[in-house]
Design a protein around this motif. Structure first.
Motif, PDB file in Angstrom:
ATOM      1  N   ILE A 269      13.779 -17.430  -5.275  1.00 35.56           N
ATOM      2  CA  ILE A 269      12.372 -17.363  -5.677  1.00 35.56           C
ATOM      3  C   ILE A 269      11.810 -18.786  -5.784  1.00 35.56           C
ATOM      4  O   ILE A 269      12.447 -19.670  -6.347  1.00 35.56           O
ATOM      5  N   GLY A 270      10.611 -18.997  -5.224  1.00 30.94           N
ATOM      6  CA  GLY A 270       9.952 -20.288  -5.374  1.00 30.94           C
ATOM      7  C   GLY A 270       9.923 -21.098  -4.090  1.00 30.94           C
ATOM      8  O   GLY A 270      10.617 -20.782  -3.115  1.00 30.94           O
ATOM      9  N   PRO A 271       9.111 -22.155  -4.059  1.00 38.01           N
ATOM     10  CA  PRO A 271       9.000 -22.997  -2.861  1.00 38.01           C
ATOM     11  C   PRO A 271      10.357 -23.575  -2.472  1.00 38.01           C
ATOM     12  O   PRO A 271      11.093 -24.066  -3.324  1.00 38.01           O
ATOM     13  N   SER A 272      10.684 -23.469  -1.194  1.00 34.26           N
ATOM     14  CA  SER A 272      11.912 -23.996  -0.575  1.00 34.26           C
ATOM     15  C   SER A 272      13.160 -23.175  -0.869  1.00 34.26           C
ATOM     16  O   SER A 272      14.233 -23.468  -0.331  1.00 34.26           O
ATOM     17  N   ALA A 273      13.056 -22.131  -1.681  1.00 35.04           N
ATOM     18  CA  ALA A 273      14.241 -21.351  -2.046  1.00 35.04           C
ATOM     19  C   ALA A 273      14.724 -20.502  -0.875  1.00 35.04           C
ATOM     20  O   ALA A 273      13.928 -19.966  -0.100  1.00 35.04           O
ATOM     21  N   HIS A 274      16.044 -20.372  -0.765  1.00 36.98           N
ATOM     22  CA  HIS A 274      16.672 -19.595   0.306  1.00 36.98           C
ATOM     23  C   HIS A 274      17.198 -18.268  -0.238  1.00 36.98           C
ATOM     24  O   HIS A 274      17.559 -18.163  -1.409  1.00 36.98           O
ATOM     25  N   SER A 275      17.263 -17.273   0.653  1.00 35.02           N
ATOM     26  CA  SER A 275      17.787 -15.949   0.308  1.00 35.02           C
ATOM     27  C   SER A 275      18.778 -15.504   1.378  1.00 35.02           C
ATOM     28  O   SER A 275      18.709 -15.951   2.535  1.00 35.02           O
ATOM     29  N   TYR A 276      19.672 -14.578   1.000  1.00 36.14           N
ATOM     30  CA  TYR A 276      20.687 -14.086   1.932  1.00 36.14           C
ATOM     31  C   TYR A 276      21.011 -12.638   1.584  1.00 36.14           C
ATOM     32  O   TYR A 276      21.233 -12.318   0.415  1.00 36.14           O
ATOM     33  N   ASP A 277      21.025 -11.766   2.610  1.00 38.83           N
ATOM     34  CA  ASP A 277      21.309 -10.355   2.353  1.00 38.83           C
ATOM     35  C   ASP A 277      22.521  -9.834   3.120  1.00 38.83           C
ATOM     36  O   ASP A 277      22.734  -8.627   3.223  1.00 38.83           O
ATOM     37  N   GLY A 278      23.310 -10.759   3.668  1.00 40.42           N
ATOM     38  CA  GLY A 278      24.493 -10.353   4.417  1.00 40.42           C
ATOM     39  C   GLY A 278      24.244 -10.247   5.910  1.00 40.42           C
ATOM     40  O   GLY A 278      25.177 -10.335   6.707  1.00 40.42           O
ATOM     41  N   ILE A 279      22.984 -10.060   6.300  1.00 36.49           N
ATOM     42  CA  ILE A 279      22.625  -9.920   7.717  1.00 36.49           C
ATOM     43  C   ILE A 279      21.674 -11.019   8.149  1.00 36.49           C
ATOM     44  O   ILE A 279      21.750 -11.545   9.252  1.00 36.49           O
ATOM     45  N   SER A 280      20.766 -11.382   7.247  1.00 35.71           N
ATOM     46  CA  SER A 280      19.769 -12.399   7.566  1.00 35.71           C
ATOM     47  C   SER A 280      19.668 -13.423   6.453  1.00 35.71           C
ATOM     48  O   SER A 280      20.090 -13.191   5.323  1.00 35.71           O
ATOM     49  N   ARG A 281      19.085 -14.546   6.798  1.00 36.41           N
ATOM     50  CA  ARG A 281      18.804 -15.602   5.843  1.00 36.41           C
ATOM     51  C   ARG A 281      17.315 -15.895   5.918  1.00 36.41           C
ATOM     52  O   ARG A 281      16.729 -15.902   7.002  1.00 36.41           O
ATOM     53  N   SER A 282      16.692 -16.131   4.777  1.00 38.61           N
ATOM     54  CA  SER A 282      15.268 -16.469   4.780  1.00 38.61           C
ATOM     55  C   SER A 282      15.034 -17.647   3.853  1.00 38.61           C
ATOM     56  O   SER A 282      15.852 -17.944   2.987  1.00 38.61           O
ATOM     57  N   TRP A 283      13.927 -18.327   4.060  1.00 38.90           N
ATOM     58  CA  TRP A 283      13.613 -19.478   3.221  1.00 38.90           C
ATOM     59  C   TRP A 283      12.107 -19.573   3.040  1.00 38.90           C
ATOM     60  O   TRP A 283      11.333 -19.344   3.960  1.00 38.90           O
ATOM     61  N   ASN A 284      11.715 -19.903   1.833  1.00 41.84           N
ATOM     62  CA  ASN A 284      10.300 -20.058   1.512  1.00 41.84           C
ATOM     63  C   ASN A 284       9.797 -21.428   1.955  1.00 41.84           C
ATOM     64  O   ASN A 284      10.566 -22.390   2.049  1.00 41.84           O
ATOM     65  N   VAL A 285       8.508 -21.507   2.173  1.00 37.62           N
ATOM     66  CA  VAL A 285       7.877 -22.755   2.587  1.00 37.62           C
ATOM     67  C   VAL A 285       8.094 -23.842   1.525  1.00 37.62           C
ATOM     68  O   VAL A 285       8.055 -23.566   0.323  1.00 37.62           O
ATOM     69  N   SER A 286       8.339 -25.067   1.985  1.00 39.45           N
ATOM     70  CA  SER A 286       8.543 -26.195   1.061  1.00 39.45           C
ATOM     71  C   SER A 286       7.220 -26.920   0.822  1.00 39.45           C
ATOM     72  O   SER A 286       7.073 -28.108   1.114  1.00 39.45           O
ATOM     73  N   ASN A 287       6.275 -26.183   0.287  1.00 42.82           N
ATOM     74  CA  ASN A 287       4.940 -26.736   0.032  1.00 42.82           C
ATOM     75  C   ASN A 287       4.327 -25.946  -1.118  1.00 42.82           C
ATOM     76  O   ASN A 287       4.071 -24.744  -0.978  1.00 42.82           O
ATOM     77  N   ASN A 288       4.091 -26.602  -2.234  1.00 43.60           N
ATOM     78  CA  ASN A 288       3.607 -25.888  -3.416  1.00 43.60           C
ATOM     79  C   ASN A 288       2.250 -25.234  -3.197  1.00 43.60           C
ATOM     80  O   ASN A 288       2.021 -24.086  -3.596  1.00 43.60           O
ATOM     81  N   ALA A 289       1.329 -25.952  -2.562  1.00 47.14           N
ATOM     82  CA  ALA A 289      -0.025 -25.425  -2.355  1.00 47.14           C
ATOM     83  C   ALA A 289      -0.014 -24.196  -1.461  1.00 47.14           C
ATOM     84  O   ALA A 289      -0.677 -23.185  -1.754  1.00 47.14           O
ATOM     85  N   ILE A 290       0.743 -24.253  -0.363  1.00 41.52           N
ATOM     86  CA  ILE A 290       0.822 -23.102   0.550  1.00 41.52           C
ATOM     87  C   ILE A 290       1.512 -21.931  -0.135  1.00 41.52           C
ATOM     88  O   ILE A 290       1.108 -20.766   0.016  1.00 41.52           O
ATOM     89  N   TYR A 291       2.563 -22.232  -0.892  1.00 44.50           N
ATOM     90  CA  TYR A 291       3.263 -21.178  -1.626  1.00 44.50           C
ATOM     91  C   TYR A 291       2.315 -20.465  -2.590  1.00 44.50           C
ATOM     92  O   TYR A 291       2.243 -19.219  -2.615  1.00 44.50           O
ATOM     93  N   LEU A 292       1.561 -21.229  -3.364  1.00 39.40           N
ATOM     94  CA  LEU A 292       0.631 -20.639  -4.338  1.00 39.40           C
ATOM     95  C   LEU A 292      -0.438 -19.800  -3.659  1.00 39.40           C
ATOM     96  O   LEU A 292      -0.765 -18.701  -4.119  1.00 39.40           O
ATOM     97  N   LYS A 293      -0.982 -20.298  -2.552  1.00 40.62           N
ATOM     98  CA  LYS A 293      -2.038 -19.566  -1.835  1.00 40.62           C
ATOM     99  C   LYS A 293      -1.493 -18.259  -1.257  1.00 40.62           C
ATOM    100  O   LYS A 293      -2.154 -17.211  -1.321  1.00 40.62           O
ATOM    101  N   SER A 294      -0.265 -18.302  -0.713  1.00 38.47           N
ATOM    102  CA  SER A 294       0.336 -17.091  -0.141  1.00 38.47           C
ATOM    103  C   SER A 294       0.550 -16.020  -1.198  1.00 38.47           C
ATOM    104  O   SER A 294       0.231 -14.842  -0.985  1.00 38.47           O
ATOM    105  N   LEU A 295       1.069 -16.411  -2.352  1.00 39.61           N
ATOM    106  CA  LEU A 295       1.292 -15.426  -3.423  1.00 39.61           C
ATOM    107  C   LEU A 295      -0.023 -14.894  -3.966  1.00 39.61           C
ATOM    108  O   LEU A 295      -0.131 -13.720  -4.345  1.00 39.61           O
TER     109      LEU A 295
END
Length: 388
Positions: A269-295
């Motif tokens: 959770i949060g800007p730049s944070a990575h996730s993993y579900d066993g099949i895929s990997r995802s990562w959030n944008v490393s930009n606070n302003a873009i992160y806030l606007k997206s949420l």
């Protein structure tokens, strides 16, 4: 077992060596806390069949949040996910944020593990790294924290260039200084230590200081000496070297980090944070302003990569070799097939001959001699472009 990692992208000041995502401006901190809670809520369907056993506040510097803000985010997790009866809840903290009053406050929350960024107990090291705390604060916070928390980890950095430049003499002084750092940490009865070599990342202040000759370049041979000293002293004091950079007493391994290394699922959770579900990997944008606007727009600001068989094999090699659990040759065969097992055996052979790797009970592991070289060895075992 699954975990939730919450990235707090704020720091009081920038450490010279750090290349993690953070901002030194706190102007958007209130908005960020609300956005983090919103992402926690939006993503609950990803773990509808999972039980959360670890919650980890990383950064950045999570201890810049108020205790009320931290509790608010913990509550958001409990409201949206199934959480185990006794989860490990870790807060990364800097010594300058850990006054006696603050430690008592935190001890009254569900947080049951502190990870404290000490890095060094010497003033000149802290100044060179541009840490926000001083040596006295480092010692004082540990003195107080151990009264209220049983499960504490601290970070130490080795391979720091010595302030004097007198060849072998400086090297020996640096070894002695490193031993004093370790002994000081042990004097507080801490059950877990994470320790890393000082690395020079591009675009950091440290990189520029080295380029301009203001700080000496870290010496790989010195770092290897420090690593050997670290392993020897900590193992002699009852610590188990369970991951390349991590040492814990029995029952004090980091459950959160062990889950990463063992391939468990987690949501970041949060800007730049990575996730993993066993099949895929995802990562959030490393930009606070873009992160806030997206949420704000109810969108997840992330990219997703579906992992190929080669990707999953490489990740298992990389994480497995770093831990006491090693790489199971049986698992390689079951999950990836004969082609991968044959390739691994072929690539590993030279390291077995050189006594850098060993096979015991069908488990491939680095030897004591090979531990410091683990990452380089792992890269030689990777499958490259197998599916192209």
């Amino acid at each position: 077992m699954s975990g939730i990692y919450i990235h707090i992208p704020f720091c009081k000041q920038a450490c010279h060596y750090c290349d993690f995502h953070f901002s030194t401006s706190m102007k958007k901190k209130d908005e960020m806390v609300l956005a983090l809670a919103k992402e926690i809520q939006i993503r609950k369907s990803e773990f509808k069949n999972e039980t959360i056993e670890t919650i980890y506040f990383g950064g950045g510097t999570p201890s810049v949040l108020t205790t009320t803000e931290i509790q608010f985010l913990i509550d958001a997790v409990y409201e949206n996910y199934a959480v185990s009866e006794n989860p490990e809840i870790t807060l990364e903290a800097n010594p300058d944020d850990l006054s006696k009053e603050r430690i008592i406050e935190l001890s009254e929350t569900p947080i049951n593990r502190l990870s404290i960024g000490i890095q060094s107990f010497f003033e000149d090291d802290l100044t060179m790294m541009n840490r926000a705390h001083n040596s006295a604060e480092a010692k004082k916070c540990l003195e107080e924290a151990t009264k209220y928390f049983d499960n504490i980890s601290l970070d130490l950095i080795y391979g720091i260039p010595d302030s004097s430049q007198n060849g072998e003499q400086a090297k020996q002084m640096s070894n002695e200084k490193w031993k004093q750092n370790i002994e000081t940490a042990l004097s507080f009865g801490i059950p877990h230590i994470s320790s890393y070599a000082l690395t020079v990342e591009p675009k950091t202040a440290l990189h520029k200081l080295i380029q301009t000759g203001k700080i000496a370049k870290p010496n790989d041979d010195l770092a290897q000496e420090h690593f050997s000293i670290l392993v020897e002293i900590l193992e002699a004091n009852g610590f188990i070297h369970y991951e390349l950079s991590n040492f814990g007493k029995e029952n004090y391994f980091s459950k959160n980090n062990s889950a990463y290394w063992l391939g468990k699922k987690y949501i970041g959770i949060g800007p730049s944070a990575h996730s993993y579900d066993g099949i895929s990997r995802s990562w959030n944008v490393s930009n606070n302003a873009i992160y806030l606007k997206s949420l704000e727009d109810n969108k997840l600001p992330n990219e997703i990569e579906i992992l190929s068989i080669a990707d999953r094999y490489n990740e298992y090699i990389m994480t497995g070799l770093r831990t006491i659990w090693g790489v199971s040759l049986e698992r390689i065969l079951d999950e990836f097939g004969n082609e991968y097992l044959d390739y691994l055996n072929k690539q590993a052979n030279k390291f077995l001959i050189d006594n850098l790797l060993s096979i015991e009970g069908n488990i491939l592991k680095p030897t004591q001699k090979g531990k410091f070289l683990t990452d380089g060895i792992a890269s030689d075992l990777f499958f490259i472009n197998l599916e192209k």
